[in-house]
Design an enzyme around this catalytic site. Structure first.
Site, PDB file in Angstrom:
ATOM      1  N   TYR A  27      38.441  38.721  36.887  1.00 21.59           N
ATOM      2  CA  TYR A  27      39.130  37.757  37.748  1.00 21.59           C
ATOM      3  C   TYR A  27      39.230  36.355  37.148  1.00 21.59           C
ATOM      4  O   TYR A  27      39.440  35.403  37.880  1.00 21.59           O
ATOM      5  CB  TYR A  27      38.432  37.675  39.107  1.00 21.59           C
ATOM      6  N   SER A  79      31.559  42.723  43.929  1.00 18.53           N
ATOM      7  CA  SER A  79      32.703  43.621  43.952  1.00 18.53           C
ATOM      8  C   SER A  79      32.916  44.258  42.579  1.00 18.53           C
ATOM      9  O   SER A  79      32.047  44.979  42.104  1.00 18.53           O
ATOM     10  CB  SER A  79      33.949  42.867  44.441  1.00 18.53           C
ATOM     11  N   TYR A  80      34.044  43.981  41.942  1.00 16.40           N
ATOM     12  CA  TYR A  80      34.301  44.578  40.628  1.00 16.40           C
ATOM     13  C   TYR A  80      33.204  44.178  39.662  1.00 16.40           C
ATOM     14  O   TYR A  80      32.688  45.007  38.908  1.00 16.40           O
ATOM     15  CB  TYR A  80      35.661  44.122  40.101  1.00 16.40           C
ATOM     16  N   TRP A  97      45.415  50.206  46.205  1.00 15.33           N
ATOM     17  CA  TRP A  97      46.854  50.114  45.922  1.00 15.33           C
ATOM     18  C   TRP A  97      47.252  48.641  45.950  1.00 15.33           C
ATOM     19  O   TRP A  97      47.967  48.161  45.063  1.00 15.33           O
ATOM     20  CB  TRP A  97      47.611  50.911  46.991  1.00 15.33           C
ATOM     21  N   ASP A 147      31.447  45.578  55.090  1.00 16.13           N
ATOM     22  CA  ASP A 147      31.972  45.554  53.728  1.00 16.13           C
ATOM     23  C   ASP A 147      32.482  46.926  53.313  1.00 16.13           C
ATOM     24  O   ASP A 147      31.969  47.956  53.756  1.00 16.13           O
ATOM     25  CB  ASP A 147      30.905  45.097  52.740  1.00 16.13           C
ATOM     26  N   HIS A 171      33.325  41.459  53.037  1.00 18.98           N
ATOM     27  CA  HIS A 171      33.216  41.502  51.587  1.00 18.98           C
ATOM     28  C   HIS A 171      33.016  40.110  50.983  1.00 18.98           C
ATOM     29  O   HIS A 171      33.818  39.202  51.176  1.00 18.98           O
ATOM     30  CB  HIS A 171      34.491  42.129  51.014  1.00 18.98           C
TER      31      HIS A 171
END
Length: 623
Positions: A71, A138-139, A183, A277, A307
């Site tokens: 990010y 997260s990622y 998506w 989350d 989240h």
């Protein structure tokens, strides 16, 4: 000369403090865009933040806090400054193929090997003592798991927050269904920081696609080569493959902790997530798996959070009280790192939030009023526990009843069913829940289950229970408070006219009407889904025989909630939850390759031979 002498003296004091594990530098220096080579020659852009005195970096070798993310590493500046001024070197790295790093992006699959190579590089630097702790959400919580699974020797501890893991089990593919927030993630990130976005014209095309994604969303499936996503081929390739691949097999092997906890490096792990989350269910699953497998120690904290929002206490339409928030996001992490990376005897293992292996926020003890911001005061409190699930749990079945009841005794009427039609062209809209990467297509967290302008595909101010395709089963008003804390499953006996279809379930805390809420408040707590072709196994597809009765297991996300006296426990059953999950066309065509849709006649059974039920982890009241 006096200034130089003072500087040397100050530097000596700083080094003394560092040796004692208490370095608090007042300055830092940063080296931007160091290109760190991986074993295949690809170079990853890396920023190094170091403690400094009067603009000169401290010479002592120090432990490192590492963040590897897709990010843009520039966004790590705040965390980096904090840790660089508190006795650590902070390293931020763009993952492969993202922003200033070379190579081609792949969803997490390079991050184990790249993490090992990054850690080895760090260990050789003159400013590193070879001890690394990782940070990220997260990622880049997932990059922590990837590096721990890869066994990087320099890695000494991790704090994965809302972290990507077990992608084929829940939170990405969910019992065979696809979570459309990914998506959405692809449609947005294919044109942000990608290789394709380096070309201005291509970037403009991808931005236009992202801006128009509501059109694409309502015209699924996304097909290879048929949208501007083809301009970012690695992103299109992953998305199409992911939407076509429902089975939880080697395709989803990366970060599969639940099935392979023995591969996880034996280091201290602090798992962080929230009841609302998107990765909450996998966070508790990881704790169960790792706490049985590695010495760790392994810690778990679950708050009432959405989240990445541990510093907030109001989520969606609900407030849980000021105490629900962790106000200082860096200080509590530093306490953990100081203990495991510097050997400091501090609150870890002694005081909150590290007093016990498990810390949970029990929701639902508020007064149900409306606060000054218009939020429902659901409230709650923190509680320390020794294990998860809680040893004192009394698993209690609440059975679906004819006429919409929900009771602890199974229905006695024979051949009792409730039927509805599921039209893929008119799916049940999503109103809150366990969501991330929603970015306009989804709202996160706790919401009254009622439409309005905040729900793009359900803007009428009417309750979701008014729909014909939502079956409501609820208890009578409770005679006393009931705490539900733990893992939740629905066992559903059902048949369909389709060869493949979905069944969904949602747990709701029903507030009675009040002065502040004249219509009551239907508070969502957790939801789940199962795709018919994966009813028997998450690894193998098997289509259904129309009209045949099957038992379906719907795994909801875990929760901790007190259903107060006068409230009702409610379970909503349907066959869609859009755009939380992709919509099943009911045709049995290969996943994401359908051209047709069919209306399915769905039958839910609730009789002695087919005891459909929700199994709630009830916690006995303290004596």
């Amino acid at each position: 000369m006096q200034k130089r002498t003072l500087g040397v003296a100050l530097f000596a004091v700083v080094l003394c403090l560092a040796s004692a594990g208490a370095l608090v530098a007042q300055d830092y220096v940063v080296e931007k865009n160091v290109m760190v080579p991986m074993r295949d020659g690809i170079r990853l852009a890396t920023d190094v933040y170091r403690p400094a005195v009067e603009g000169q970096s401290v010479a002592e070798k120090l432990p490192v806090i590492l963040s590897r993310l897709p990010y843009n590493k520039d966004g790590q500046a705040t965390a980096a400054k904090y840790f660089a001024t508190h006795g650590y070197v902070f390293v931020a790295q763009d993952t492969r193929g993202r922003y200033k790093s070379e190579g081609t992006w792949h969803m997490l699959t390079d991050d184990g090997v790249d993490g090992v190579d990054c850690a080895a590089w760090i260990g050789k630097q003159p400013w590193s003592n070879g001890r690394i702790g990782m940070i990220g959400t997260s990622y880049f919580g997932g990059t922590q798991h990837a590096m721990a699974l890869a066994g990087a020797p320099e890695l000494k501890t991790v704090i994965p927050v809302d972290a990507m893991s077990n992608l084929g089990r829940q939170s990405l593919r969910n019992a065979g269904a696809f979570e459309l927030r990914f998506w959405n993630w692809i449609f947005l990130n294919a044109g942000r920081g990608s290789n394709a976005a380096l070309d201005e014209g291509t970037a403009a095309e991808l931005k236009e696609m992202a801006d128009e994604r509501f059109y694409y969303l309502t015209h699924l499936p996304t097909r290879r080569g048929m949208t501007p996503l083809k301009l970012a081929p690695e992103y299109e390739d992953w998305l199409i493959n992911a939407m076509e691949h429902g089975a939880n097999d080697e395709f989803w092997a990366q970060n599969n902790i639940v099935d392979h906890p023995e591969q996880y490096k034996d280091i201290p792990v602090y798992l962080v997530s929230g009841w609302y989350d998107s990765w909450g269910g996998n966070n508790t699953a990881n704790y169960i798996a790792l706490s049985k497998t590695i010495k760790g120690p392994v810690y778990l904290i679950m708050g009432p959070w959405i989240h990445g929002a541990q510093s907030s206490y109001a989520h969606g339409q609900v407030t849980f009280g000021n105490e629900a928030a962790i106000a200082d996001q860096w200080a509590w992490r530093q306490e953990w790192y100081d203990h495991w990376l510097k050997g400091i005897d501090n609150s870890v293992g002694k005081a909150a939030p590290f007093a016990t292996p498990v810390r949970i926020f029990v929701m639902g003890t508020g007064d149900g009023s409306k606060d000054e911001k218009g939020c429902l005061v659901h409230g709650g409190y923190w509680r320390d526990e020794q294990e998860w699930p809680l040893a004192r749990t009394k698993y209690t079945s609440f059975y679906l009843q004819p006429g919409g009841g929900l009771a602890t005794k199974a229905a006695t009427a024979p051949n009792s069913v409730t039927q509805f039609q599921f039209d893929p062209a008119d799916p049940v809209p999503t109103i809150g829940g366990n969501i991330s990467s929603g970015d306009d297509i989804l709202v996160q967290g706790a919401w009254n289950q009622k439409g309005g302008p905040h729900i793009w595909n359900f803007q009428q101010p009417v309750p979701i229970s008014s729909r014909r395709d939502v079956l409501v089963f609820q208890t009578e008003p409770l005679e006393e408070d009931l705490e539900v804390t733990g893992e939740i499953e629905v066992k559903l006996y059902a048949s369909s006219s389709a060869v493949d279809t979905d069944f969904t379930a949602k747990l709701i805390d029903v507030y009675p009407p009040s002065t502040d809420w004249p219509g009551g408040f239907d508070l969502n707590l957790g939801d789940g889904i199962v795709r018919g072709r994966f009813r028997e196994s998450l690894t193998k597809e098997k289509l259904m025989t129309p009209g045949e009765v099957y038992e379906f297991t719907i795994k909801l996300y875990p929760t901790s909630n007190v259903f107060k006296q006068g409230h009702r426990i409610r379970v909503d059953i349907s066959s869609s939850n859009f755009p939380r999950f992709d919509v099943n066309p009911n045709t049995g065509e290969p996943l994401n390759r359908n051209r047709l849709t069919k209306v399915a006649d769905q039958t839910i059974y609730h009789d002695p031979e087919h005891p459909s039920r929700i199994m709630l982890p009830v916690i006995p009241a303290a004596k």
